[in-house]
Design a protein around this motif. Structure first.
Motif, PDB file in Angstrom:
ATOM      1  N   UNK A  82      48.188  35.974  37.999  1.00 37.49           N
ATOM      2  CA  UNK A  82      48.026  37.311  37.891  1.00 37.49           C
ATOM      3  C   UNK A  82      49.450  37.206  36.416  1.00 37.49           C
ATOM      4  N   UNK A  83      49.416  37.841  35.227  1.00 34.41           N
ATOM      5  CA  UNK A  83      49.936  37.648  35.247  1.00 34.41           C
ATOM      6  C   UNK A  83      50.911  39.504  35.000  1.00 34.41           C
ATOM      7  N   UNK A  84      52.084  38.772  35.712  1.00 35.78           N
ATOM      8  CA  UNK A  84      53.342  39.532  36.458  1.00 35.78           C
ATOM      9  C   UNK A  84      53.876  40.772  35.386  1.00 35.78           C
ATOM     10  N   UNK A  85      54.448  39.862  34.385  1.00 35.43           N
ATOM     11  CA  UNK A  85      54.499  40.902  33.303  1.00 35.43           C
ATOM     12  C   UNK A  85      53.427  41.985  32.637  1.00 35.43           C
ATOM     13  N   UNK A  86      52.637  41.981  32.799  1.00 34.12           N
ATOM     14  CA  UNK A  86      51.870  43.341  32.803  1.00 34.12           C
ATOM     15  C   UNK A  86      51.179  44.446  34.299  1.00 34.12           C
ATOM     16  N   UNK A  87      51.622  43.811  34.598  1.00 36.60           N
ATOM     17  CA  UNK A  87      51.788  44.515  36.037  1.00 36.60           C
ATOM     18  C   UNK A  87      50.819  44.040  37.112  1.00 36.60           C
ATOM     19  N   UNK A  88      50.249  42.936  36.820  1.00 35.55           N
ATOM     20  CA  UNK A  88      49.351  42.890  37.650  1.00 35.55           C
ATOM     21  C   UNK A  88      49.919  41.570  38.771  1.00 35.55           C
ATOM     22  N   UNK A  89      49.240  41.932  39.797  1.00 39.35           N
ATOM     23  CA  UNK A  89      49.972  41.636  41.374  1.00 39.35           C
ATOM     24  C   UNK A  89      49.303  41.186  42.007  1.00 39.35           C
ATOM     25  N   UNK A  90      47.812  40.598  41.723  1.00 37.18           N
ATOM     26  CA  UNK A  90      47.049  39.742  42.552  1.00 37.18           C
ATOM     27  C   UNK A  90      45.604  39.199  41.369  1.00 37.18           C
ATOM     28  N   UNK A  91      45.149  38.192  41.830  1.00 31.44           N
ATOM     29  CA  UNK A  91      43.846  37.807  40.863  1.00 31.44           C
ATOM     30  C   UNK A  91      43.035  37.392  42.102  1.00 31.44           C
ATOM     31  N   UNK A  92      41.815  37.930  42.302  1.00 30.59           N
ATOM     32  CA  UNK A  92      40.967  37.855  43.063  1.00 30.59           C
ATOM     33  C   UNK A  92      39.686  37.774  42.778  1.00 30.59           C
TER      34      UNK A  92
END
Length: 200
Positions: free
Chosen positions: A161-171
């Motif tokens: 996940x791109x954490x700096x964009x507020x993404x917490x999970x990729x699935x």
């Protein structure tokens, strides 16, 4: 025909009246303002505004907003799973604003690679465009037009996940997981584009 989501409520602009909860015949731009007010400030969940010249109505509608163009993708792997991201507690598809000088296709591939950490995503075809409205902190009303593409991915899974964009999970999610986990916790326009993709 154009479908626009206003706070997860549906606004349909069409040539003929459609069988929705509330229907208004287009007279002038005030009809659009009244329709938006109904969706934003009352319990009306779906509204149809119709008139002979849908393209003219659409142009008048767009003139009420600042337009933001975005692009994203429905990414498949060889098992036919679909790639989702989780942002602000909701499942979403990877997408983002187009940069100056970028084509829709370039933007879609770039955003997917940035938000999910995958590389060498293969663009297959255009699916459709979804529209939704939101209000920015400064009070500007925005119409976001997101252009969606089908993509294939068969390389090494480097997703993160791109954490700096507020993404917490990729699935990756299969059909059953989409029904059980994603659809109850996503946006209507995301469900719409997945269903459109599955029926192509």
């Amino acid at each position: 025909m154009y479908k626009v989501f206003v706070n997860e409520k549906k606004l349909l602009l069409s040539a003929q009246p459609e069988n929705l909860e509330k229907v208004l015949g287009y007279e002038n731009v005030t009809t659009l303002e009244i329709g938006l007010d109904l969706l934003e400030n009352t319990s009306v969940k779906e509204l149809n505004i119709y008139g002979n010249d849908v393209e003219m109505i659409w142009e008048k509608f767009k003139s009420l907003f600042r337009i933001i163009e975005a692009a994203g993708g429905v990414v498949n792997n060889p098992e036919k799973d679909i790639l989702f991201i989780k942002r602000l507690g909701k499942w979403d598809l990877p997408k983002g604003k187009m940069e100056k000088g970028e084509s829709r296709e370039e933007s879609a591939v770039r955003e997917i690679e940035e938000e999910t950490g995958l590389s060498h995503v293969e663009l297959v075809r255009f699916i459709n465009t979804t529209y939704h409205i939101y209000v920015e902190r400064n009070g500007d009303k925005v119409l976001k037009c997101t252009h969606w593409f089908e993509m294939n991915f068969s390389g090494e899974d480097t997703s993160k996940p791109q954490l700096e964009e507020g993404i917490t999970e990729v699935a990756w999610k299969n059909k059953d997981q989409m029904e059980a986990e994603v659809f109850p916790n996503t946006f209507k326009n995301i469900r719409l584009i997945i269903e459109e993709f599955q029926h192509c």
